[in-house]
Design a protein around this motif. Structure first.
Motif: not given
Lengths: 266, 266
Positions: A210-212, A214-215, A218, A240
């Motif tokens: 999940r975090v990756f 968002i990264m 970006v 995001t």
């Protein structure tokens, strides 16, 4: 963000069982569940040894009986693709081509003749890319072959390939850096990836996936292959988009809230 | 990532009540809870009208009776700061200075004389910054004044200031772009921010705050002011560090997992 639902894939035992039995109702339910959860495209994989030429068109037609969503035909078998692509009602995507000579030989003519969209994986005869530069070099070579064959850049989705941080802690940044540079490197193409490989070998994989995501957003990711039933993942993607300034007046975010799609975890 | 725990702040009613009564036990519990949850520094705000000169040093000493953690003295009152800073056992941080002439006049001498770290907010006599360039211009001016007064860049934490996406959908990207360029603009300084302003006026604010934190880390954020009891936020930060290649062999991530700090939400 283009969401490609990954669930109709015969590497999943429950799906393979349903496809072998030609259990249309089960497949159709999984198709509709993914669309309800936010999928824009459905990946379709009938990779059962010796049966793909028969099962892949069946799977396409079974899904198309209940939805007109775009399909992403997931196969490395030229005969199965040749049987399934003409059955697609909407312009299909193919998953995938690589820069390996044997793969290019089989897949490239199918992309050009059927005017499909194509996922272009950054692997080559020299193996997996080690860093961002490797990825950009392979992408440049492969995109060149596709555009030379008449495929417009906007139909190409380059996948820089995610590898686990458990084996190389710089896997994440190498991927993200290549993603950021991909548009400049290969003008006009889109980017895509699957996420879950990043967390292979590490506990609580969903947190990392999940975090990756968002990264990667970006760093200009355009499309993703995932399980859209992961509510927290989908909520994060909607958030995001708003935070990247792509959701005027946060209307989509607020609509998702009203639809009960934005649960806050503790 | 440097975590500054935000809870000991008299704008919070429960804290103001405890501070007015000099309820040391309650304050000490909140201090220790934040450290247990992962705070590296504790923000300390005794902003009760007319009592700050007395209460700020009391608050510092009360916290220091149970922990030797670094403190971030949060006040705009020169007399209160002058009373509290000498009481700090560890090098304190001051929250904050702006580029407004009257603020510089009061705060800058205190930073230089007490050799503190300093949070430098990107606002000026011309008001709040509208875009990334405004932020970089104010940061450059303010950092120049600080370094001219002998403050080393590594003691400066520039806060580009987060504004709500509900009033301007480009607030998020303007902040992130300024963050990305801050090191080049003001060599050697660190960056810091509070997050929650981003989601003002939008529902399910925690989702936006947590996602925005990850985005800011991708753009080089060094420190953050937050409630460290938000477990999902803290898990995301630990995951982001690993994905940015800053956690060799994912040892910190795996330790957090073993400590029960990485719960997966549905």
């Amino acid at each position: 963000m283009l969401i490609i639902g990954e669930l109709i894939n015969c590497t999943r035992k429950r799906i393979a069982k349903a496809v072998e039995k030609k259990d249309a109702k089960y497949i159709q339910k999984i198709a509709l569940d993914q669309i309800e959860a936010g999928a824009d495209i459905l990946d379709v994989n009938a990779g059962i040894a010796g049966m793909e030429v028969e099962l892949l068109p069946w799977l396409v037609e079974t899904i198309q009986a209940v939805t007109d969503v775009q399909l992403c035909i997931d196969s490395a078998d030229g005969a199965a693709l040749a049987a399934a692509l003409p059955v697609c009602k909407k312009k299909p995507m193919i998953n995938s081509i690589t820069d390996e000579a044997k793969v290019v030989e089989v897949i490239l003519p199918l992309v050009a003749e059927n005017k499909t969209q194509i996922i272009a994986l950054c692997t080559s005869d020299e193996g997996a890319p080690q860093n961002a530069d490797d990825r950009l070099k392979i992408a440049s070579s492969l995109v060149g072959k596709l555009t030379d064959a008449g495929v417009p850049p906007e139909d190409i989705y380059v996948d820089p390939c995610v590898y686990p941080i458990s084996t190389d802690i710089n896997s994440g940044t190498a991927f993200l850096n290549s993603l950021e540079q991909m548009r400049d490197c290969c003008g006009g193409v889109n980017t895509v990836c699957g996420l879950s490989n990043i967390s292979f070998g590490v506990p609580q994989r969903k947190i990392l996936n999940r975090v990756f995501m968002i990264m990667a957003m970006v760093k200009n990711l355009d499309a993703v292959i995932l399980d859209p039933r992961d509510k927290q993942m989908m909520a994060n993607i909607i958030a995001t988009e708003a935070l990247l300034g792509r959701d005027e007046f946060c209307m989509n975010y607020i609509q998702a809230y009203r639809d009960g799609k934005l649960e806050v975890s503790k």
